[in-house]
Design an enzyme around this catalytic site. Sequence first.
Site, mmCIF file in Angstrom:
data_model
loop_
_atom_site.group_PDB
_atom_site.id
_atom_site.type_symbol
_atom_site.label_atom_id
_atom_site.label_comp_id
_atom_site.label_asym_id
_atom_site.label_seq_id
_atom_site.Cartn_x
_atom_site.Cartn_y
_atom_site.Cartn_z
ATOM 1 N N GLY A 43 0.794 -1.225 0.000
ATOM 2 C CA GLY A 43 0.000 0.000 0.000
ATOM 3 C C GLY A 43 0.825 1.274 0.000
ATOM 4 N N CYS A 252 -27.853 -9.693 -15.786
ATOM 5 C CA CYS A 252 -27.269 -9.475 -17.102
ATOM 6 C C CYS A 252 -28.212 -9.990 -18.179
ATOM 7 C CB CYS A 252 -25.927 -10.214 -17.208
ATOM 8 S SG CYS A 252 -25.231 -10.189 -18.866
ATOM 9 N N CYS A 255 -26.196 -13.163 -19.965
ATOM 10 C CA CYS A 255 -25.876 -14.428 -19.285
ATOM 11 C C CYS A 255 -26.649 -14.620 -17.993
ATOM 12 C CB CYS A 255 -24.375 -14.499 -18.995
ATOM 13 S SG CYS A 255 -23.883 -13.439 -17.609
ATOM 14 N N CYS A 277 -23.109 -7.619 -18.368
ATOM 15 C CA CYS A 277 -21.864 -7.724 -17.602
ATOM 16 C C CYS A 277 -20.804 -6.814 -18.193
ATOM 17 C CB CYS A 277 -21.299 -9.139 -17.671
ATOM 18 S SG CYS A 277 -22.206 -10.338 -16.720
ATOM 19 N N CYS A 283 -18.813 -12.985 -18.990
ATOM 20 C CA CYS A 283 -20.143 -13.115 -19.580
ATOM 21 C C CYS A 283 -20.149 -14.204 -20.657
ATOM 22 C CB CYS A 283 -20.558 -11.765 -20.162
ATOM 23 S SG CYS A 283 -22.305 -11.601 -20.495
#
Lengths: 303, 261, 236
Positions: A43, A252, A255, A277, A283
């Site tokens: 970080g 979606c 899908c 998606c 997807c």
Amino acid sequence: MDTIDHNRSENAATTDDYNFAYLDEQTKRMVRRSLLKAVAIPGYQVPFGSREMPLSYGWGTGGIQVTASVIGPDDTLKVIDQGADDTTNAVSIRKFFAKTAGIKTTEETEQATVIQTRHRIPETQLKEGQVLVYQVPIPEPLRWLEARETETRKMHALEEYGTMHVRLYEDITRHGKIATSYDYPVIVNDRYLMRPSPIPKFDNPKMDQNPALQLFGAGREKRIYAVPPYTKVKSLDFEDHPFEVQKWDQSCAICRSDNSFLDEVITDDQGGRMFVCSDTDYCQKRVAQQQREKTSNPGEPSV
Amino acid sequence: MNQSHEAPLLTADNVTRYYGEHVGCRGVSFDLWPGEVIGIVGESGSGKTTLLNCTSGRLPPVSGTVQFATRAEGLSDIYEMSEAERRMLMRTDWGFVHQNPRDGLRMAVSAGANIGERLMAIGDRHYGDIRRTAGDWLGKVEFNIDRIDDMPSTFSGGMQQRLQIARNLVTKPRLVFMDEPTGGLDVSVQARLLDLLRVLVDELGLSAILVTHDLAVARLITHRLMVMRRGEVVESGLTDQVLDDPQHPYTQLLVSSILQV
Amino acid sequence: MTNSELDMVQVDGLTKNFTLHNQGGIKLSVLRDINLKVKGGECVVLNGPSGAGKSSLLRCLYRNYQSDSGRVLIQHDGAYVDIVSAAPRDIIAIRRHTIGYVSQFLRVIPRVSTLDVVSEPLRREGYSSEQARQQAGEMLERLNVPESLWELAPATFSGGEQQRVNIARGFIRSFPVLLLDEPTSALDAVNREVVISLIEERKKLGTAIIGIFHDEDVRERVATRLLDMAPLKDAA
């Protein structure tokens, strides 16, 4: 470089014009040193000597330099932009590496060893050994609060992060809830405050305890940072306003997924829209899976 | 004396600060006790602001020491402690009220966030509680609580100054440094603000070091007074005594120069 | 020992000069070798013409003026403290708990209401705001300050009204030692009576009072004895 390897892409003939992956070896070494330091201090923003790349700042020069420094001849590269493999930028960057490194490229998350991404984390769970490279515009999470670099460095060094909550406080005051929906600040390894790049907050939980190595490159700002595998990444929140991810009422349209990040697509001038998606590979895989299930069980009604 | 077992809150010993050849302040020593307000008066160039900055950790003296009675470790030299400790002190046990409120506020966030910032900086994480505390403090400084979500740029100078005071006091500091806190304000606004400070000092048992060029301000809210001239303290003592029975020629000059209304 | 058997105030050889540096360094002698003892319950009135240093003596006792030499011992918290040499923070404590001072003129703090001015000494003692204001109201009533004025700041009051506010503030707490500088100068007969009765009450409580009263009648009524003072010739 002289022998033709059938794993190489069709642009292999031109790889002789460039050093492997475009950057010279000294630069790659410098970037790798920065990466090692970044991995050692999860970080923490490590300054690095960002080079002039053959594209402007703001188009992923940081991500490209990180990818160029870690990628090897046996790697397979996937590049996504907002989750899609087929946008102009994703295609350009993928071609860039194919040309300068002659490595294999793919659109399938599971097949990739290195994934460079702008603004999304793939839906498919990543595995140990994979590397996710994020393109970062502004690495400093405290920049909105404090313009002075000298001061923000001190704040990180002294762990003076309470003021980051001021931003979230203001959100709740103005909007009734924390309105930050992307580039949502996190604390890495219980120590450093980090900006995950403009990924939607929906993706934040994926960073936590991820088996893959996550690397972040900011070319214009000349900073590199990292989240090693299996590292704690916690999104900031208040006790009475806990962190929440986005949810949709729809699934979606292609899908039927209920738990992926959906893009809203306008389909006609009458305001027709559908939700699909954002992760194109995910997807397509789901659709392919559903097709296979349909053909193996022909009598069943389609899902 | 029932106060004899108390210790001073802040001790300045022979504080000296030069700017190159120019004397900022020289050889200043004093003790500040809990619940006491010390005024530093002088004209421009007297060194009063230098002294304030040296004693508040903003400007290291070239010689001499400044010690503060920290809660954890008792009397500590503020320039010997680590930067982290000093910054923590400045955020919790100390306050600093600037002459220009804009120097002491975050102009880009709301009044409530300005007050809540110190709380969030020490780890408070409950939005409702932070907001409630901010609202309480706005009430204490006679600020309209309806404006808790407004931006400081929409407030008058007097309101901004009161917001700055609330922002400083929310962590219940024991010592507040003030640099001409009413300097830029209209006279009527000054009066109200000074009275607010007077009441807060009393109610909260604050100690304060207050720099001013205005003797009337000093008389109103300080217990003791130090008169500075060309970097040195020429006279010090009880405020009313220094103003009513000045001993040093410069103090006599200063006091006699005040226009009567 | 009760206050009335104790010397609450003991002044030894008090001397005070002024040096005016910005006027050629002129030295003015105001007090020379003042000696005084005051027991609890006594009211010593400083007696003398204008310029005798009466006000200056009170101010020296309150440490509003610095003294050049001598001692001023005040009985505080069971021990004698020399006001002349005590540290500022000790003086502040003594002024809070032991010595009260009613100056000749009210020093007006802008925008503070009469009730708040009078109740402040009680609030400082730890009384609640309501209780302090209630007692302040009773005192103001006694001094015939109309209730309509209580929420106003005294800046615009008449001299007599301001003086009564000043007296109310000075008498609201029972100090063991009380210094009064011309408390009745601007008052009519009715209010002079009120002040006289306030002083009598304090004497009964054992307060040591030192005061200046230019009105002969008042002086006769309240004084247990007089201290005569005369103007000094300037030092050479």
